[in-house]
Write an enzyme that holds these catalytic residues in place. Structure first.
Site, PDB file in Angstrom:
ATOM      1  N   ILE A  99       0.833  -1.204   0.000  1.00  0.00           N
ATOM      2  CA  ILE A  99       0.000   0.000   0.000  1.00  0.00           C
ATOM      3  C   ILE A  99       0.863   1.248   0.000  1.00  0.00           C
ATOM      4  O   ILE A  99       2.020   1.226   0.416  1.00  0.00           O
ATOM      5  CB  ILE A  99      -0.957   0.041   1.215  1.00  0.00           C
ATOM      6  CG1 ILE A  99      -0.168   0.083   2.513  1.00  0.00           C
ATOM      7  CG2 ILE A  99      -1.911  -1.117   1.202  1.00  0.00           C
ATOM      8  CD1 ILE A  99      -1.000   0.480   3.686  1.00  0.00           C
ATOM      9  N   CYS A 100       0.271   2.333  -0.484  1.00  0.00           N
ATOM     10  CA  CYS A 100       0.871   3.662  -0.408  1.00  0.00           C
ATOM     11  C   CYS A 100      -0.262   4.632  -0.063  1.00  0.00           C
ATOM     12  O   CYS A 100      -1.277   4.198   0.474  1.00  0.00           O
ATOM     13  CB  CYS A 100       1.582   4.025  -1.707  1.00  0.00           C
ATOM     14  SG  CYS A 100       0.494   4.151  -3.128  1.00  0.00           S
ATOM     15  N   GLN A 101      -0.137   5.887  -0.383  1.00  0.00           N
ATOM     16  CA  GLN A 101      -1.181   6.838  -0.020  1.00  0.00           C
ATOM     17  C   GLN A 101      -2.389   6.747  -0.950  1.00  0.00           C
ATOM     18  O   GLN A 101      -3.511   6.694  -0.486  1.00  0.00           O
ATOM     19  CB  GLN A 101      -0.624   8.269  -0.017  1.00  0.00           C
ATOM     20  CG  GLN A 101      -1.602   9.313   0.493  1.00  0.00           C
ATOM     21  CD  GLN A 101      -2.039   9.064   1.928  1.00  0.00           C
ATOM     22  OE1 GLN A 101      -1.265   8.606   2.756  1.00  0.00           O
ATOM     23  NE2 GLN A 101      -3.294   9.356   2.227  1.00  0.00           N
ATOM     24  N   MET A 128      -4.013   4.109   1.241  1.00  0.00           N
ATOM     25  CA  MET A 128      -4.523   4.510   2.554  1.00  0.00           C
ATOM     26  C   MET A 128      -5.706   5.459   2.429  1.00  0.00           C
ATOM     27  O   MET A 128      -6.589   5.469   3.285  1.00  0.00           O
ATOM     28  CB  MET A 128      -3.414   5.169   3.384  1.00  0.00           C
ATOM     29  CG  MET A 128      -2.470   4.207   4.053  1.00  0.00           C
ATOM     30  SD  MET A 128      -3.263   3.016   5.143  1.00  0.00           S
ATOM     31  CE  MET A 128      -3.842   4.059   6.469  1.00  0.00           C
TER      32      MET A 128
END
Length: 145
Positions: A99-101, A128
């Site tokens: 995951i990342c932003q 996220m």
């Protein structure tokens, strides 16, 4: 056949748009089938996280990670992923959720992991941002985990 040619010549912009859309759909279909990782939603990610062997890799920068992250996520910034690969070797056969932003940076991390031989790599779509929009639990840290 003459009617098709007449239609294309009278509506060349519409015809060109149709060709572009078909090309993009085929390109997306081919890239999804050959990329080696699977795209999942945050809700599907939750079901995968119920498996004790699932590892959540958060590739955001440490300051982003401290603001909010998923419980038990491992923070490995995208720029340091190559040097941290040896520490992930023991998880080669385990499910890895990356995951990342927003879901954009994690695609390149997923490509790196599949190229290095990791078998079950999952890209969480929306990152996220999507996780928080679905009101799923987050952890906020004051110091780095």
């Amino acid at each position: 056949m003459d009617q098709y040619i007449e239609f294309v010549t009278n509506h060349y912009l519409l015809s060109f748009s149709l060709v572009c859309v078909i090309f993009l759909l085929i390109q997306d279909l081919l890239s999804n089938s050959f990329n080696g990782y699977e795209k999942i939603s945050p809700l599907i990610a939750v079901t995968k996280m119920n498996d004790d062997k699932t590892v959540i890799i958060d590739i955001r920068e440490p300051n982003e990670f401290l603001k909010s992250h998923i419980e038990n996520a491992v923070n490995i910034p995208l720029g340091k992923l190559d040097e941290k690969l040896p520490s992930l070797e023991k998880h080669k056969t385990h499910p890895l959720i990356v995951i990342c932003q927003t879901g954009a940076r994690s695609v390149s991390a997923c490509k790196t992991l599949t190229k290095e031989g990791f078998e079950q790599v999952f890209h969480m779509q929306g990152g996220m941002q999507s996780w928080e929009e679905n009101k799923l639990p987050i952890k906020i840290s004051k110091t780095r985990d």
